[in-house]
Design an enzyme around this catalytic site. Structure first.
Site, short mmCIF file in Angstrom:
data_model
loop_
_atom_site.label_atom_id
_atom_site.label_comp_id
_atom_site.label_asym_id
_atom_site.label_seq_id
_atom_site.Cartn_x
_atom_site.Cartn_y
_atom_site.Cartn_z
CG HIS A 1 24.08 -78.76 -101.45
ND1 HIS A 1 24.32 -77.69 -100.64
CD2 HIS A 1 24.84 -78.56 -102.56
CE1 HIS A 1 25.17 -76.85 -101.22
NE2 HIS A 1 25.50 -77.37 -102.39
CG ASP A 2 20.43 -83.34 -103.09
OD1 ASP A 2 19.91 -82.27 -102.73
OD2 ASP A 2 20.56 -83.68 -104.28
CD GLU B 1 18.14 -75.14 -103.52
OE1 GLU B 1 18.78 -76.11 -103.98
OE2 GLU B 1 16.90 -75.02 -103.66
CG ASN C 1 22.60 -72.91 -104.99
OD1 ASN C 1 21.45 -72.58 -105.28
ND2 ASN C 1 22.91 -74.17 -104.70
CG ASN D 1 16.75 -78.76 -105.53
OD1 ASN D 1 17.21 -78.98 -106.65
ND2 ASN D 1 17.11 -79.45 -104.45
CG ASP E 1 23.75 -82.74 -104.36
OD1 ASP E 1 23.54 -82.87 -105.57
OD2 ASP E 1 23.21 -81.85 -103.68
CG ASP E 2 20.15 -85.42 -106.57
OD1 ASP E 2 20.91 -84.55 -107.02
OD2 ASP E 2 18.94 -85.21 -106.32
C1 BDR Z 1 20.59 -78.55 -104.90
O1 BDR Z 1 20.70 -78.20 -106.27
C2 BDR Z 1 21.14 -79.31 -107.02
O2 BDR Z 1 22.09 -78.89 -107.97
C3 BDR Z 1 21.68 -80.30 -106.04
O3 BDR Z 1 21.49 -81.63 -106.50
C4 BDR Z 1 20.89 -80.03 -104.80
O4 BDR Z 1 19.68 -80.76 -104.80
C5 BDR Z 1 21.52 -77.65 -104.13
O5 BDR Z 1 21.18 -76.32 -104.34
CA CA Z 2 19.35 -82.71 -106.19
#
Ligand code: BDR
Ligand code: CA
Length: 324
Positions: free
Chosen positions: A236-237, A165, A159, A167, A15-16
């Protein structure tokens, strides 16, 4: 209006990567640099992915600086089971030919913000280790930055754990430093980004995007999760970048956010208090996403990037022009 200047601190990461494509393709943003941090995969992997993306997308003039390999105080974690061993799922981008910029990501962040006070927005979409170290080394970046927008945290479910989360959980001490630094952090968390799902209709549009679709977008999203008619992996990102392009896509509300660093079950939780009670908020927290307009923005921007890539490779099949 002039494009908003940004530095992207990231750990690509599927997602980055999709967030970087969006930032690169947006006429409303100017990427001054990309800094990398260990996160989804190790620092060598995230940096290599950033370098490959830069050449695949064609922005060789943008500096990329490598930063912190792991958390300030904790053992390293990764999310290779989610992003694949390389960090980019099934995408096989050609090896990069150009190197990283000399110097550490933390110094790059400090010097870029120092050079243009009030103008540069930091977008952090990985663990917050580099940003925290930059704050510790040069606290004035808090005043120099036009803003800090992160993808991270959650005021509902996690998650990485039930409460946290990824990050934030990857480096809670760094996150606590960043939230306590005296600036207003725009926190776009899972509460918002979980809505940014790649449905079958979205994937079909990506499949029509030539090399961008075939070599990057589709191998990324198909690895990231199961795509269905009304569900799929959440990008997400890209939400944090989309917010900078069009803030009306995400509703934000002021809050006081504290990062749990000691909890046995809650380490890395972003404890979010919307009841200000006279306190000064340290965050603007995303609470909802206009998913339809989010995908309209992403797909239009991706289509433009795809056309540029095809134009740079005239030997390969051309995509239809916007008017055809
Ligand atoms: C975030 O965690 C990473 O795995 C993803 O790149 C995103 O930045 C989502 O929780
Ligand atoms: Ca990320």
């Amino acid at each position: 209006m002039l494009p908003r200047k940004i530095v992207i601190d990231c750990d690509p990461g599927i997602d980055d990567a999709l967030a970087i494509v969006l930032a690169h393709g947006s006429p409303d943003l100017e990427i001054l640099g990309i800094t990398t941090v260990g996160g989804n995969v190790d620092l060598a992997g995230t940096t290599d992915n950033a370098l490959r993306l830069r050449e695949f997308l064609g922005f060789a003039d943008v500096p990329i600086a490598a930063g912190s390999a792991g958390a300030l105080l904790r053992p390293r974690v990764n999310a290779a089971e989610v992003h694949g061993a390389s960090g980019l799922g099934g995408a096989l981008l050609p090896p990069a030919t150009l190197p990283v910029t000399g110097g550490h990501a933390v110094d790059f962040i400090i010097e870029t913000l120092r050079a243009d006070p009030g103008e540069v927005t930091l977008v952090a979409i990985g663990p917050l280790t580099n940003v925290a170290l930059a704050v510790l080394k040069e606290p004035r970046i808090v005043d120099w930055a036009r803003g800090l927008t992160i993808l991270g945290g959650s005021y509902t479910r996690g998650n990485f754990s039930p409460a946290a989360e990824f990050n934030i959980a990857a480096d809670p001490e760094a996150a606590a430093i960043v939230f306590g630094a005296g600036w207003t952090v725009t926190m776009i968390g899972l509460d918002v980004s979980r809505s940014a799902v790649t449905t079958e209709a979205v994937a079909d549009r990506m499949r029509a995007m030539g090399r961008l679709g075939a070599d990057l977008l589709i191998p990324c999203v198909e690895f990231y999760g199961v795509i269905t008619a009304d569900g799929g992996p959440a990008i997400h990102d890209a939400c944090a970048v989309a917010y900078l392009i069009d803030p009306s896509l995400i509703t934000v509300e002021p809050a006081v956010v504290d990062v749990e660093t000691a909890g046995r079950f809650t380490s890395g939780m972003t404890v979010t208090d919307f009841r200000l009670g006279g306190r000064t908020p340290n965050a603007l927290v995303g609470t909802s996403l206009d998913t339809g307009r989010f995908w309209d923005l992403l797909l239009a921007t991706y289509a433009q990037v795809a056309r540029t890539i095809e134009d740079q490779s005239p030997d390969l099949a051309r995509l239809p022009s916007p008017s055809s």
